[in-house]
Design an enzyme around this catalytic site. Structure first.
Site, PDB file in Angstrom:
ATOM      1  N   HIS A 135     -10.522  -6.199   5.974  1.00 41.80           N
ATOM      2  CA  HIS A 135      -9.534  -5.342   5.309  1.00 41.80           C
ATOM      3  C   HIS A 135      -8.369  -5.033   6.238  1.00 41.80           C
ATOM      4  CE1 HIS A 135      -7.852  -2.572   2.475  1.00 41.80           C
ATOM      5  NE2 HIS A 135      -7.999  -1.533   3.287  1.00 41.80           N
ATOM      6  N   ASP A 139      -3.144   2.739   3.165  1.00 39.52           N
ATOM      7  CA  ASP A 139      -4.337   1.929   2.937  1.00 39.52           C
ATOM      8  C   ASP A 139      -4.459   1.642   1.446  1.00 39.52           C
ATOM      9  OD1 ASP A 139      -6.872   0.797   2.812  1.00 39.52           O
ATOM     10  OD2 ASP A 139      -7.753   2.193   4.244  1.00 39.52           O
ATOM     11  N   CYS A 199      -5.081  -7.111   0.326  1.00 39.33           N
ATOM     12  CA  CYS A 199      -4.756  -6.026   1.253  1.00 39.33           C
ATOM     13  C   CYS A 199      -3.643  -6.411   2.231  1.00 39.33           C
ATOM     14  CB  CYS A 199      -6.000  -5.573   2.002  1.00 39.33           C
ATOM     15  SG  CYS A 199      -6.919  -6.894   2.830  1.00 39.33           S
TER      16      CYS A 199
END
Length: 228
Positions: free
Chosen positions: A106, A123, A170
């Site tokens: 991630h 995030d 991501c």
């Protein structure tokens, strides 16, 4: 031994070397690797002539977080000239194994704004990279200025960061958010420090914009390949 086609060098851009496998990552719904993020960060730096912006390569950000000898961190960070920068961005990866190249699953982004003296964590999978983001903040906060005041910089989790709806975009949210923040910085020198770039990120880093970014980066690389 003959190299596979995937390892073939396709482009050298500033200090970044891209390979055929990077094109394949961008062509499909795959997780972005370090090289692609470093390439795009380097491109953003070249696109913004201001010397007060720094986008830190993934490998450097990783080492700042994982440096085994805290006493040597200052010597490692010094060449970045962080105290001269108004805006600094760090890509965050959840890999914590220094022996595992390009590990992790991630990406997220930490951006430091000197005028507000704050580190902001974006995030796209809220909370997933909270620990490594805080780890970077604690490691680097004391090196952001020469006066000592930067050591008091705060850390803020952006609670309304755009969220990804799959398990592989991501890195694209990191590149899209970094681009938006760079543009905000260039156009809003006297912006409201309470809002910073948050409204711009919310408006511009949409799921459709992120989805198109994979193709935009791929087209950029192909264009640079043609020029070289």
């Amino acid at each position: 031994m003959k190299k596979s086609r995937a390892d073939e060098k396709i482009l050298g851009y500033n200090d970044v070397v891209l390979r055929q496998s990077d094109l394949e990552i961008l062509s499909g719904p795959y997780y972005l690797n370090d090289r692609i993020i470093e390439f795009y960060f380097s491109y953003l730096c070249s696109s913004h002539s201001s010397q007060d912006i720094l986008l830190v390569p993934p490998s450097i950000a990783f080492w700042i977080m994982q440096c085994p000898v805290v006493e040597s961190l200052g010597d490692f960070i010094e060449p970045l000239h962080l105290s001269d920068k108004a805006l600094v961005m760090f890509p965050i990866n959840d890999n914590d194994d220094v022996d595992r190249a390009e590990g992790g699953s991630h990406w997220s982004l930490v951006a430091y704004c000197r005028s507000a003296n704050v580190f902001v964590h974006h995030d796209s999978c809220r909370g997933m990279n909270a620990a490594p983001a805080k780890k970077l903040y604690k490691a680097v906060a004391g090196y952001m200025g020469s006066s000592g005041s930067a050591s008091e910089a705060s850390f803020q989790e952006c609670t309304n960061s755009p969220m990804q709806d799959n398990g592989y975009d991501c890195g694209l949210y990191v590149t899209a958010t970094a681009r938006t923040i760079c543009n905000w910085h260039a156009n809003h020198k006297n912006a409201d420090m309470n809002d910073l770039w948050f409204s711009a990120v919310k408006e511009q880093v949409t799921s459709s914009a992120v989805a198109s970014m994979r193709g935009e980066i791929l087209a950029l690389i192909r264009d640079l390949m043609a020029r070289h």
